[in-house]
Design a protein around this motif. Structure first.
Motif, short mmCIF file in Angstrom:
data_model
loop_
_atom_site.label_atom_id
_atom_site.label_comp_id
_atom_site.label_asym_id
_atom_site.label_seq_id
_atom_site.Cartn_x
_atom_site.Cartn_y
_atom_site.Cartn_z
N ILE A 15 1.01 -0.92 0.07
CA ILE A 15 0.18 -0.04 -0.01
C ILE A 15 0.89 1.17 0.31
N GLY A 16 1.88 1.16 0.28
CA GLY A 16 2.79 2.07 0.75
C GLY A 16 3.79 2.76 -0.94
N MET A 17 3.63 1.40 -1.93
CA MET A 17 3.78 2.08 -2.93
C MET A 17 3.02 2.38 -3.85
N LEU A 18 2.16 2.31 -3.42
CA LEU A 18 0.56 2.48 -4.39
C LEU A 18 0.35 3.97 -4.08
N LEU A 19 0.37 3.90 -2.57
CA LEU A 19 0.48 5.63 -2.86
C LEU A 19 1.48 6.64 -2.80
N GLN A 20 2.94 5.93 -2.62
CA GLN A 20 4.35 6.73 -3.10
C GLN A 20 3.80 6.90 -4.40
N THR A 21 3.52 6.11 -5.41
CA THR A 21 3.24 5.90 -6.96
C THR A 21 2.47 6.93 -6.69
N LEU A 22 1.13 7.46 -6.53
CA LEU A 22 0.09 8.13 -6.77
C LEU A 22 0.31 9.69 -6.05
N PHE A 23 1.28 9.57 -5.60
CA PHE A 23 1.03 11.10 -5.10
C PHE A 23 2.36 11.27 -5.88
N SER A 24 3.57 10.98 -7.02
CA SER A 24 3.81 11.56 -7.67
C SER A 24 3.14 11.28 -9.08
N LEU A 25 2.93 10.76 -9.64
CA LEU A 25 1.90 10.73 -10.35
C LEU A 25 0.78 11.98 -10.60
N SER A 26 0.49 12.07 -8.94
CA SER A 26 -0.61 13.85 -8.70
C SER A 26 0.17 14.18 -9.04
N PHE A 27 1.68 14.41 -8.51
CA PHE A 27 2.60 16.18 -8.43
C PHE A 27 2.71 16.03 -10.23
N ILE A 28 3.66 14.81 -10.64
CA ILE A 28 3.51 15.09 -12.29
C ILE A 28 1.91 15.96 -12.71
N ILE A 29 1.22 15.25 -12.38
CA ILE A 29 0.03 15.82 -13.22
C ILE A 29 -0.14 17.54 -12.72
N TYR A 30 -0.08 17.65 -11.30
CA TYR A 30 -0.04 19.09 -10.62
C TYR A 30 0.89 19.58 -11.94
N LEU A 31 2.03 18.81 -11.92
CA LEU A 31 2.91 20.37 -12.07
C LEU A 31 2.97 20.84 -14.36
N PHE A 32 2.28 19.78 -14.68
CA PHE A 32 1.24 20.58 -16.30
C PHE A 32 0.12 21.07 -16.27
N TYR A 33 -0.91 20.01 -14.81
CA TYR A 33 -2.10 20.70 -15.68
C TYR A 33 -2.42 21.61 -13.74
N ALA A 34 -1.92 22.44 -13.91
CA ALA A 34 -2.54 23.14 -12.58
C ALA A 34 -3.55 23.97 -13.27
N GLN A 35 -3.32 24.69 -14.79
CA GLN A 35 -3.42 25.10 -15.06
C GLN A 35 -5.26 25.35 -15.52
N ARG A 36 -4.96 24.21 -15.61
CA ARG A 36 -6.33 23.96 -16.80
C ARG A 36 -6.88 22.81 -15.27
N ILE A 37 -6.19 22.10 -14.61
CA ILE A 37 -6.91 22.50 -13.86
C ILE A 37 -7.82 23.82 -12.77
N GLN A 38 -7.73 24.86 -12.77
CA GLN A 38 -7.83 25.56 -12.09
C GLN A 38 -8.83 26.33 -13.05
N ALA A 39 -8.63 25.85 -14.03
CA ALA A 39 -9.75 26.49 -14.86
C ALA A 39 -10.80 26.21 -15.57
N MET A 40 -10.69 24.56 -15.38
CA MET A 40 -11.92 23.84 -15.34
C MET A 40 -12.87 23.69 -14.40
N SER A 41 -11.91 24.50 -12.73
CA SER A 41 -12.26 24.45 -11.67
C SER A 41 -13.48 25.87 -11.85
#
Lengths: 374, 142
Positions: A15-41
């Protein structure tokens, strides 16, 4: 507890591995898509408001059609005519060469008024003069709601199409102010449908209180005037002709009265009373006194008044009754109603302080006189 | 977010697009799997991990529920067109009797209305305004 959490995120834990992967993935997604997420919101917030505005716009349209049928008793279904009315527009005059632009705008507004009146009379043949005025006001409120809806929808669809945060931000930033204005117009539907005095009518109500019981006559289009003796002075009180919803032509009335009165009958002072937007924190119904022509609108009537008083160097005083933007076209609140008595007292005091016995003073009650007689 | 075209004009419709739906499904499956792992863990060698699996599963369901209800609340919200409670104040010019009643269509300020119930005179409408709303209790200041 912390030990357990540590174990959970341990290297050997699945589960630790899974969460770490999820956190890393969300960080990368946020890095590239932060403005898009804000625009969608932001788009989502605009979408929610758009839905609400659409409901209010539809309600305005429904109330307008219902009232036209009820009051005007037309032979045919007025729906297509009302829908055509709701798409009406006015092209302002060119202002690259500003000389004479006021008279051009005034002429356009006159044509607009007469067109609206003719259209309302055509779709509501059985309506009386007052009811025609009220229907005009109701249809104009529905028209305003329609424009608000279409503008918000334009920015929403454009923002969605381009996903450009700056396009979306333009509407998102002013959304709270727009919503307040739309809510005010939605409250106006009831007032214009039933002929209830609105917040903007405080000026007209003050004038009505001053002129009540005295003979009045029509001095300009939809404007009445009465001579009222007060403390040795002669007050010429003017207001729009009620009880139908109208603001009249105060500029024409003031110009005419000032122009007609010469010699000892010359107007010595003009006092204007009108509703004025309050700042947050100011109480509704607060009275403020000032100098200048207290009148809103497109500026044509204000221009006429300023020209008339300037020509004869007549001082112009203003009494403002403060109200919130949500009260302007909504049924009059009690605070505003009671404020009219204080405004009458303020005007009387100003007359005594600023004029002498024997003077003629012009008192102009500005605003929509719906539900207010004279 | 899906848009529907009706009669040439676009208007916003249901907010639940296929992307949102896919996200909801993925989170839902992940949450079920997590809950299943949690229940399995109770009987295994690591019962302490069961709570974490269950927390993750429940959180997933909470997110799904939030997304679902948020969409629903936006789509089914009723229009906000308030109806004000308006009163008419009538006064008799002869005997100063004052009466307040609900506003009726056709009322206007300074209209000569119904006959006075106390004397021979007529009652005149002297005011029309919204009924005062009950004051909300303001927070006490210390």
């Amino acid at each position: 507890m912390f030990l357990q959490v540590g174990q959970l995120f341990g290297e050997n834990s699945d589960i630790g591995m899974l969460l770490q992967t999820l956190f890393s993935l969300s960080f990368i997604i946020y890095l590239f898509y932060a403005q898009r997420i804000q625009a969608m919101s932001m788009l989502r917030a605009v979408e929610g408001t758009l839905r609400k505005v659409k409901n209010i716009r539809d309600e305005g349209r429904r109330v307008s059609i219902e009232t036209v049928k009820e009051v005007g008793k037309p032979e045919n279904d007025p729906t297509p005519d009302v829908e055509r009315f709701l798409e009406h527009f006015l092209i302002p005059p060119v202002d690259m060469d500003p000389a004479g632009v006021v008279s051009k705008l005034g002429q356009l507004l006159n044509v607009r008024e007469s067109t609206f009146e003719a259209e309302v009379r055509a779709i509501a043949p059985e309506a009386s003069d007052s009811e025609v005025n009220n229907l005009e006001n109701l249809l104009e409120a529905s028209l305003a709601l329609n424009i608000y809806y279409k503008v918000i929808r334009h920015f929403y669809l454009l923002g969605k199409k381009t996903m450009n945060i700056y396009v979306i931000m333009q509407i998102h930033m002013i959304l709270p102010m727009i919503v307040r204005e739309i809510e005010a117009y939605s409250a106006a539907l009831q007032a214009f449908k039933d002929g209830i005095p609105i917040g903007d009518g405080v000026g007209a109500l003050v004038a009505a209180k001053l002129m009540n019981g005295h003979a009045w006559k029509e001095v300009a289009k939809e404007m009445v005037a009465a001579e009222v003796p007060y403390a040795g002075r002669t007050l010429v009180v003017i207001k729009a002709k009620g009880p139908g919803g109208s603001v009249g032509k105060p500029g024409d009335a003031v110009s005419k009265i000032i122009g007609e009165r010469k010699g000892k009958d010359k107007v010595k002072a003009v006092i204007m009373v009108d509703a004025a937007g309050k700042l947050e924190g100011e109480p509704t119904g607060a009275i403020a006194e000032g100098i200048g022509a207290a009148i809103g609108g497109a500026g044509v009537e204000k221009y006429k008044i300023e020209e008339a008083v300037k020509a004869q160097s007549i001082p112009t005083y203003a009494v403002a009754i403060k109200l919130d933007i949500t009260h302007v076209v909504a049924p009059m609140v009690e605070d505003l109603f009671t404020a009219t008595d204080r405004a009458v007292e303020a005007i009387k005091r100003m007359i005594e302080e600023k004029t002498e016995e024997g003077d003629v003073v012009l008192v102009a009650g500005i605003g929509n006189t719906i539900g207010i007689g004279q | 977010m899906r848009m529907a075209e009706t009669g040439g004009a676009e208007s916003p419709m249901m907010s639940l697009s296929w992307v949102t739906l896919a996200i909801v499904v993925v989170i839902g499956i992940f949450s079920i799997f997590s809950l299943w792992l949690g229940f399995q863990a109770y009987g295994s060698d690591h019962p302490e991990q069961a709570n974490y699996y269950i927390i993750i599963g429940t959180t997933g369901f909470a997110i799904v529920g939030y997304m679902f209800f948020r969409t629903k609340s936006i789509t089914t919200k009723k229009p906000l067109v308030p109806k004000a409670d308006v009163i008419t104040i009538l006064e008799c010019a002869s005997c100063d009797l004052k009466r307040v009643r609900d506003f009726q269509r056709g009322d206007y300020v300074y209209k000569e209305d119904e006959p006075c119930t106390r004397c021979e005179g007529n009652m005149i409408i002297t005011g029309i305004h919204r009924r005062a709303e009950p004051q909300k209790e303001s927070p006490r200041q210390s």
